[in-house]
Design a protein around this motif. Structure first.
Motif, PDB file in Angstrom:
ATOM      1  N   MET A 174       0.816  -1.186   0.000  1.00 11.14           N
ATOM      2  CA  MET A 174       0.000   0.000   0.000  1.00 11.14           C
ATOM      3  C   MET A 174       0.863   1.254   0.000  1.00 11.14           C
ATOM      4  SD  MET A 174      -3.428   0.587   0.987  1.00 11.14           S
ATOM      5  CE  MET A 174      -4.321   1.928   1.558  1.00 11.14           C
ATOM      6  N   ALA A 175       1.992   1.182   0.694  1.00 13.75           N
ATOM      7  CA  ALA A 175       2.882   2.345   0.749  1.00 13.75           C
ATOM      8  C   ALA A 175       3.482   2.621  -0.621  1.00 13.75           C
ATOM      9  CB  ALA A 175       3.975   2.124   1.777  1.00 13.75           C
ATOM     10  N   GLU A 176       3.811   1.521  -1.360  1.00 14.97           N
ATOM     11  CA  GLU A 176       4.367   1.707  -2.704  1.00 14.97           C
ATOM     12  C   GLU A 176       3.349   2.351  -3.623  1.00 14.97           C
ATOM     13  OE1 GLU A 176       6.217  -1.526  -4.757  1.00 14.97           O
ATOM     14  OE2 GLU A 176       6.989  -2.295  -2.861  1.00 14.97           O
ATOM     15  N   LYS A 177       2.114   1.930  -3.551  1.00 17.47           N
ATOM     16  CA  LYS A 177       1.068   2.480  -4.400  1.00 17.47           C
ATOM     17  C   LYS A 177       0.874   3.957  -4.095  1.00 17.47           C
ATOM     18  CE  LYS A 177      -3.489   1.379  -6.055  1.00 17.47           C
ATOM     19  NZ  LYS A 177      -4.653   0.558  -5.911  1.00 17.47           N
ATOM     20  N   ARG A 178       0.930   4.312  -2.837  1.00 12.98           N
ATOM     21  CA  ARG A 178       0.737   5.705  -2.432  1.00 12.98           C
ATOM     22  C   ARG A 178       1.893   6.576  -2.932  1.00 12.98           C
ATOM     23  NH1 ARG A 178      -2.505   7.389   2.126  1.00 12.98           N
ATOM     24  NH2 ARG A 178      -2.453   9.625   1.944  1.00 12.98           N
ATOM     25  N   THR A 179       3.121   6.118  -2.858  1.00 12.64           N
ATOM     26  CA  THR A 179       4.258   6.910  -3.328  1.00 12.64           C
ATOM     27  C   THR A 179       4.214   7.063  -4.835  1.00 12.64           C
ATOM     28  OG1 THR A 179       5.667   4.962  -3.371  1.00 12.64           O
ATOM     29  CG2 THR A 179       5.787   6.349  -1.414  1.00 12.64           C
ATOM     30  N   MET A 180       3.729   6.059  -5.562  1.00 11.35           N
ATOM     31  CA  MET A 180       3.624   6.173  -7.009  1.00 11.35           C
ATOM     32  C   MET A 180       2.586   7.225  -7.385  1.00 11.35           C
ATOM     33  SD  MET A 180       4.044   2.300  -8.393  1.00 11.35           S
ATOM     34  CE  MET A 180       3.970   2.774 -10.076  1.00 11.35           C
ATOM     35  N   ILE A 181       1.472   7.235  -6.663  1.00 14.33           N
ATOM     36  CA  ILE A 181       0.433   8.222  -6.928  1.00 14.33           C
ATOM     37  C   ILE A 181       0.956   9.625  -6.609  1.00 14.33           C
ATOM     38  CG2 ILE A 181      -1.825   9.051  -6.189  1.00 14.33           C
ATOM     39  CD1 ILE A 181      -2.656   6.116  -5.836  1.00 14.33           C
ATOM     40  N   ASP A 182       1.686   9.766  -5.516  1.00 13.00           N
ATOM     41  CA  ASP A 182       2.254  11.065  -5.148  1.00 13.00           C
ATOM     42  C   ASP A 182       3.257  11.535  -6.203  1.00 13.00           C
ATOM     43  OD1 ASP A 182       0.715  11.142  -2.887  1.00 13.00           O
ATOM     44  OD2 ASP A 182       2.315  10.440  -1.535  1.00 13.00           O
ATOM     45  N   ARG A 183       4.082  10.640  -6.674  1.00 14.85           N
ATOM     46  CA  ARG A 183       5.056  11.016  -7.708  1.00 14.85           C
ATOM     47  C   ARG A 183       4.350  11.435  -8.997  1.00 14.85           C
ATOM     48  NH1 ARG A 183       9.469   6.190  -7.064  1.00 14.85           N
ATOM     49  NH2 ARG A 183      10.247   6.841  -5.042  1.00 14.85           N
ATOM     50  N   GLU A 184       3.299  10.733  -9.341  1.00  7.10           N
ATOM     51  CA  GLU A 184       2.549  11.073 -10.545  1.00  7.10           C
ATOM     52  C   GLU A 184       1.903  12.451 -10.412  1.00  7.10           C
ATOM     53  OE1 GLU A 184      -1.205   9.225 -12.862  1.00  7.10           O
ATOM     54  OE2 GLU A 184       0.291   7.805 -12.137  1.00  7.10           O
ATOM     55  N   ARG A 185       1.354  12.737  -9.249  1.00  8.27           N
ATOM     56  CA  ARG A 185       0.760  14.064  -8.998  1.00  8.27           C
ATOM     57  C   ARG A 185       1.817  15.153  -9.087  1.00  8.27           C
ATOM     58  NH1 ARG A 185      -2.881  13.218  -3.767  1.00  8.27           N
ATOM     59  NH2 ARG A 185      -4.516  12.016  -4.753  1.00  8.27           N
ATOM     60  N   ILE A 186       2.974  14.897  -8.521  1.00  3.69           N
ATOM     61  CA  ILE A 186       4.049  15.882  -8.559  1.00  3.69           C
ATOM     62  C   ILE A 186       4.477  16.129 -10.000  1.00  3.69           C
ATOM     63  CG2 ILE A 186       6.464  16.285  -7.953  1.00  3.69           C
ATOM     64  CD1 ILE A 186       5.874  14.843  -5.284  1.00  3.69           C
ATOM     65  N   ARG A 187       4.604  15.060 -10.787  1.00  2.00           N
ATOM     66  CA  ARG A 187       4.974  15.204 -12.199  1.00  2.00           C
ATOM     67  C   ARG A 187       3.937  16.024 -12.956  1.00  2.00           C
ATOM     68  NH1 ARG A 187       5.725   9.543 -13.657  1.00  2.00           N
ATOM     69  NH2 ARG A 187       7.256   9.073 -12.085  1.00  2.00           N
ATOM     70  N   LYS A 188       2.665  15.757 -12.734  1.00  2.00           N
ATOM     71  CA  LYS A 188       1.600  16.499 -13.401  1.00  2.00           C
ATOM     72  C   LYS A 188       1.626  17.979 -12.983  1.00  2.00           C
ATOM     73  CE  LYS A 188      -1.657  12.773 -14.271  1.00  2.00           C
ATOM     74  NZ  LYS A 188      -2.980  12.236 -14.005  1.00  2.00           N
ATOM     75  N   ALA A 189       1.846  18.218 -11.715  1.00  5.53           N
ATOM     76  CA  ALA A 189       1.902  19.595 -11.227  1.00  5.53           C
ATOM     77  C   ALA A 189       3.089  20.337 -11.839  1.00  5.53           C
ATOM     78  CB  ALA A 189       1.997  19.612  -9.703  1.00  5.53           C
ATOM     79  N   LEU A 190       4.232  19.667 -11.961  1.00  6.71           N
ATOM     80  CA  LEU A 190       5.405  20.291 -12.569  1.00  6.71           C
ATOM     81  C   LEU A 190       5.164  20.591 -14.042  1.00  6.71           C
ATOM     82  CD1 LEU A 190       8.375  18.351 -10.929  1.00  6.71           C
ATOM     83  CD2 LEU A 190       7.736  20.730 -10.596  1.00  6.71           C
ATOM     84  N   ARG A 191       4.509  19.667 -14.738  1.00  5.87           N
ATOM     85  CA  ARG A 191       4.192  19.905 -16.150  1.00  5.87           C
ATOM     86  C   ARG A 191       3.256  21.098 -16.306  1.00  5.87           C
ATOM     87  NH1 ARG A 191       2.908  13.812 -17.748  1.00  5.87           N
ATOM     88  NH2 ARG A 191       5.046  13.019 -17.704  1.00  5.87           N
ATOM     89  N   ALA A 192       2.246  21.160 -15.464  1.00  3.99           N
ATOM     90  CA  ALA A 192       1.295  22.271 -15.529  1.00  3.99           C
ATOM     91  C   ALA A 192       1.999  23.591 -15.224  1.00  3.99           C
ATOM     92  CB  ALA A 192       0.144  22.040 -14.554  1.00  3.99           C
ATOM     93  N   ARG A 193       2.840  23.613 -14.215  1.00  3.87           N
ATOM     94  CA  ARG A 193       3.568  24.829 -13.856  1.00  3.87           C
ATOM     95  C   ARG A 193       4.512  25.245 -14.985  1.00  3.87           C
ATOM     96  NH1 ARG A 193       6.650  23.933  -8.709  1.00  3.87           N
ATOM     97  NH2 ARG A 193       4.535  23.600  -7.975  1.00  3.87           N
ATOM     98  N   THR A 194       5.191  24.278 -15.585  1.00  9.94           N
ATOM     99  CA  THR A 194       6.093  24.569 -16.704  1.00  9.94           C
ATOM    100  C   THR A 194       5.315  25.147 -17.882  1.00  9.94           C
ATOM    101  OG1 THR A 194       7.539  22.754 -16.025  1.00  9.94           O
ATOM    102  CG2 THR A 194       7.790  23.572 -18.277  1.00  9.94           C
ATOM    103  N   PHE A 195       4.148  24.579 -18.183  1.00 11.84           N
ATOM    104  CA  PHE A 195       3.324  25.076 -19.270  1.00 11.84           C
ATOM    105  C   PHE A 195       2.882  26.513 -19.006  1.00 11.84           C
ATOM    106  CE2 PHE A 195      -0.863  25.789 -21.124  1.00 11.84           C
ATOM    107  CZ  PHE A 195      -0.556  25.642 -22.476  1.00 11.84           C
TER     108      PHE A 195
END
Length: 120
Positions: free
Chosen positions: A1-22
């Protein structure tokens, strides 16, 4: 469960960085475009009376001229690279007299006349 949560957090961070960069890229592109348009539209010619323009033409100090019929405006560039513009009134035939003077003067760089296009 911890691995799944960290993957979701990393994905959110990546999406947020892409949006901010755009967003940052869009703002920078907008600023560059606005500054470019401001610099392109910069008019460095000095407005003078029509009599001054005619005097310059008759004395042979004008290199090129451009007549904008729709605005009743003449733009000249002198031999020493100074730029002037002037307007004539809509009453009378000052525009025709101006064209006659430009033809007589035989400017070294020539002259042009812009006539508005008809949409009919």
């Amino acid at each position: 469960m911890a691995e799944k949560r960290t993957m979701i957090d990393r994905e959110r961070i990546r999406k947020a960085l892409r949006a901010r960069t755009f967003i940052v890229c869009a703002v920078i592109a907008g600023l560059v475009l606005a500054c470019g348009l401001f610099l392109i539209n910069c008019d460095d010619s000095q407005q003078v009376d029509l009599s001054t323009v005619l005097e310059q033409v008759q004395s042979g100090k004008v290199w090129t001229a451009k007549v904008v019929d729709a605005e009743r405006r003449i733009e000249i560039t002198t031999v020493d690279k100074k730029r002037f513009h002037s307007y004539w009134s809509e009453h009378g035939n000052q525009g025709v007299a101006l064209i006659d003077e430009l033809t007589k003067a035989q400017l070294p760089g020539g002259y042009s006349v812009e006539v508005p296009k008809s949409w009919w």
